[in-house]
Design an enzyme around this catalytic site. Structure first.
Site, PDB file in Angstrom:
ATOM      1  N   HIS A   4      54.355  -9.692  19.994  1.00  0.00           N
ATOM      2  CA  HIS A   4      54.589  -9.806  20.500  1.00  0.00           C
ATOM      3  C   HIS A   4      54.322  -9.040  22.136  1.00  0.00           C
ATOM      4  O   HIS A   4      55.994  -8.404  22.051  1.00  0.00           O
ATOM      5  CB  HIS A   4      55.973 -10.933  21.131  1.00  0.00           C
ATOM      6  CG  HIS A   4      55.663 -12.825  20.820  1.00  0.00           C
ATOM      7  ND1 HIS A   4      54.501 -12.748  19.430  1.00  0.00           N
ATOM      8  CD2 HIS A   4      55.022 -13.426  21.271  1.00  0.00           C
ATOM      9  CE1 HIS A   4      54.776 -14.154  19.095  1.00  0.00           C
ATOM     10  NE2 HIS A   4      54.571 -14.863  20.656  1.00  0.00           N
TER      11      HIS A   4
ATOM     12  N   GLU B 248      54.962 -10.321  27.715  1.00  0.00           N
ATOM     13  CA  GLU B 248      54.946 -11.097  28.055  1.00  0.00           C
ATOM     14  C   GLU B 248      56.404 -11.943  28.606  1.00  0.00           C
ATOM     15  O   GLU B 248      55.805 -12.302  29.909  1.00  0.00           O
ATOM     16  CB  GLU B 248      56.015 -12.247  27.165  1.00  0.00           C
ATOM     17  CG  GLU B 248      55.697 -13.558  26.973  1.00  0.00           C
ATOM     18  CD  GLU B 248      56.793 -14.656  25.721  1.00  0.00           C
ATOM     19  OE1 GLU B 248      57.536 -14.055  25.701  1.00  0.00           O
ATOM     20  OE2 GLU B 248      56.321 -16.295  26.302  1.00  0.00           O
TER      21      GLU B 248
END
Ligand SMILES: Nc1ncnc2[nH]cnc12
Ligand SMILES: [Zn+2]
Length: 321
Positions: free
Chosen positions: A189, A192
């Site tokens: 990730h 974001e």
């Protein structure tokens, strides 16, 4: 009939629906801090990633046994398959369970039991990615990863998730190097809530093959050029981005800008029980609110299969539809 889709970014614990939370609480004699389903549902209003993570981790307390993890995973497979998903690579968070006293083998046995039968039961190929909690100490990640490897768990990759800002990929270089040397795929990730710099780090320091989210890459033209040039897939989660206030509304989501920039974008549900829908719901709302065309949907579906870690034979089968 639309083409099959691969879902590449979803957290199995994020598919824990309110009804299943209550059913598992009953089964495991867990006292929930909610009066009823409506009371629980009234808490699904988030202001940022952390406000969601607080509820996500709290609700996991009902997951105790291999049976619970198997039931959770099968419930997701059934729902995803009904929504047109033909292949899934999903995350699970081993530390979130081990740290509250659930033996690792209960987690792995339950999830892997469902994975082993997904094609037969649901016509859906599946693979699990162990995701490291980046807001926990580095040594904890190394310990849980070592144990997963020692148990010869058939995971397909290692991922990195949880609270992003202040927890850069650079912290986890060593455990990702080990994962690569074990022959695992690696994803992270990044971008974001965190800055484009974290995407550079995920690529350069972790060797990430896909970036989960990556929407903030658009702030850095040199990064966009690199991602386009190297065809690095971005697993974008539109409904999640709205619910976690990463974007103001679906009609303002940068998905089309990303496609037009030549990025290898895919559409995913992230935490479908929390963010208002599964992959098919994401596509339906993108059509209604962003004017997503059938041709764009087709591109996104093909991208998802191309970006998956499925075998070439399985990819060819999926692309034939
Ligand atoms: N959207 C998300 N970002 C980071 N960590 C997560 N864990 C579950 N969902 C997540
Ligand atoms: Zn995610």
């Amino acid at each position: 009939m639309s083409s099959p889709v691969a879902e590449l970014h979803m957290h199995i614990e994020g598919s824990l629906e309110p009804e299943l939370i209550f059913a598992l609480a009953e089964r495991n004699s867990v006292q929930l801090p909610y009066a009823d389903l409506d009371d629980l549902r009234s808490r699904y209003e988030f202001t940022d990633l952390q406000s969601f993570l607080d509820l996500y981790f709290a609700n996991m307390q009902v997951l105790r046994t291999a049976q619970d993890f198997a039931d959770l995973t099968r419930a997701y497979f059934a729902r995803a398959s009904a929504g047109g998903v033909a292949h899934v690579e999903f995350f699970f968070n081993p530390q979130a369970h081990v740290n509250r006293g659930v033996p690792l083998h209960e987690v792995l046995d339950g999830i892997m039991d469902a994975v082993a039968t997904s094609e037969r039961e649901f016509g859906l190929s599946s693979a699990a990615i162990a995701a490291i909690l980046r807001d926990r100490p580095v040594h904890e990640a190394e310990e849980v990863f070592s144990e997963i490897i020692r148990l010869q768990t058939p995971i397909v990759g290692l991922g990195l998730d949880s609270a992003e800002v202040g927890n850069p990929p650079s912290l986890f270089e060593d455990v990702f190097a080990r994962a690569r040397s074990e022959g695992l795929h690696v994803v992270a990730h990044a971008g974001e809530e965190g800055p484009p710099e974290y995407i550079w780090q995920a690529l350069d320091l972790l060797g990430a093959e896909r970036i989960d989210h990556g929407v903030r890459a658009l702030e850095d033209p040199a990064l966009v050029a690199r991602l386009v040039d190297e065809e690095v897939p971005l697993t974008v989660c539109p409904l999640s981005n709205v619910r976690l206030c990463v974007v103001d509304s679906l009609s303002e989501h940068p998905l089309r800008t990303m496609l037009e920039a030549g990025l290898l974008v895919t559409v995913n549900s992230d935490d479908p029980a929390y963010f208002g829908g599964y992959v098919d719901d994401n596509f339906a709302q993108l059509r209604d609110q962003l004017g997503l065309t059938d041709a764009e949907r087709e591109t996104l579906a093909r991208n998802s299969i191309k970006a998956s870690f499925a075998s070439d034979a399985r990819k060819a089968q999926l692309l034939r539809g």
